[in-house]
Design a protein around this motif. Structure first.
Motif, PDB file in Angstrom:
ATOM      1  N   GLY A  62     -55.416  72.006   6.657  1.00 30.49           N
ATOM      2  CA  GLY A  62     -55.621  72.354   5.244  1.00 30.49           C
ATOM      3  C   GLY A  62     -54.577  73.347   4.753  1.00 30.49           C
ATOM      4  N   VAL A  63     -54.307  74.357   5.573  1.00 25.75           N
ATOM      5  CA  VAL A  63     -53.302  75.366   5.231  1.00 25.75           C
ATOM      6  C   VAL A  63     -51.938  74.694   5.054  1.00 25.75           C
ATOM      7  N   LYS A  64     -51.609  73.847   6.029  1.00 24.94           N
ATOM      8  CA  LYS A  64     -50.319  73.159   6.016  1.00 24.94           C
ATOM      9  C   LYS A  64     -50.187  72.255   4.796  1.00 24.94           C
ATOM     10  N   ALA A  65     -51.262  71.529   4.489  1.00 23.35           N
ATOM     11  CA  ALA A  65     -51.219  70.598   3.353  1.00 23.35           C
ATOM     12  C   ALA A  65     -50.999  71.368   2.050  1.00 23.35           C
ATOM     13  N   ASN A  66     -51.671  72.507   1.889  1.00 16.96           N
ATOM     14  CA  ASN A  66     -51.489  73.304   0.668  1.00 16.96           C
ATOM     15  C   ASN A  66     -50.043  73.773   0.534  1.00 16.96           C
TER      16      ASN A  66
END
Ligand SMILES: Nc1ncnc2c1ncn2[C@@H]1O[C@H](COP(=O)(O)OP(=O)(O)O)[C@@H](O)[C@H]1O
Ligand SMILES: [Mg+2]
Length: 210
Positions: A62-66
């Motif tokens: 999730g962090v990476k996608a954001n």
């Protein structure tokens, strides 16, 4: 929320939720406390590794996608360019440990957030990890491919033997979650990643306790 609050909430049977923008030391502590409280409350030490690894993986995705969405928008990298692999070198650099503080600043300014929710009872534990950017078509395709591919194997060793040539640099997160679910005898379809309301992406695991 403090780590002690997390443990108390779990102990009282209440849901736990918190927001984060990067997986820094503080958040790792939270996750650690959460896992310890869950396995203690439900007397399931056998699930420790499973819960810890899958939660961490979903959060980091999730962090990476954001971050990726922010970066690609700032650099005008569209779906077609992304499919050709453009932009990933810079993304990797930003994700580097040393750049964590810089990314934290960006995430705060841009309002990039990951929201974790844990619901639990003696029947099941449910983990929801929501990041506030929606998956693109490319990402949806990747998720589906990884998921379908992992379904064909029974464990990570078998998977490795089938993919020994193209392992370098390839993500193993979704594969690992699917194979770990199989390993503990839970239907892999109790794990899903889907777009919610066009504005966010939710990764979800329903873990039956009986
Ligand atoms: N929350 C998410 N938002 C957007 N795309 C995602 C998300 N989670 C997973 N994906 C997509 O699925 C791909 C595979 O994920 P994973 O197996 O964890 O490998 P990795 O994280 O190393 O790329 C990611 O590269 C990304 O394209
Ligand atoms: Mg991953």
């Amino acid at each position: 929320m403090k780590p002690t609050d997390i443990a108390e909430r779990i102990d009282r049977g209440e849901n736990v939720t918190f927001d984060l923008c990067v997986m820094d030391f503080e958040i790792q502590q939270y996750v650690h406390t959460l896992v310890q409280a869950l396995i203690k409350t439900y007397t399931r030490p056998d699930l420790e590794e499973f819960i810890y690894s899958t939660l961490k993986e979903m959060i980091i995705n999730g962090v990476k996608a954001n971050l990726k969405h922010y970066l690609f928008r700032a650099k005008n990298i569209d779906d077609a360019a992304e499919a050709r692999g453009i932009g990933f070198d810079e993304l990797k650099r930003l994700l580097d440990e040393n750049e964590l503080e810089r990314f934290k600043e960006i995430a705060e300014i841009e309002g990039l957030k990951v929201h974790l929710t844990v619901m639990h009872s003696t029947e099941r534990i449910m983990f929801l990890v929501e990041n506030n950017t929606p998956m693109t078509q490319n990402e949806r395709r990747r998720v589906r491919e990884k998921f379908d591919c992992a379904l064909q194997y029974d464990n990570i060793f078998e998977y490795y033997m089938g993919h020994a040539d193209d392992m370098e640099g390839s993500g193993l997160g979704i594969t690992m979650i699917v194979l770990m679910l199989k390993g503990i005898g839970v239907d892999p379809h109790s794990f899903s990643i889907h777009v919610q309301g066009r504005t966010s992406t939710v990764a979800k695991i329903q873990l039956p306790l009986r």
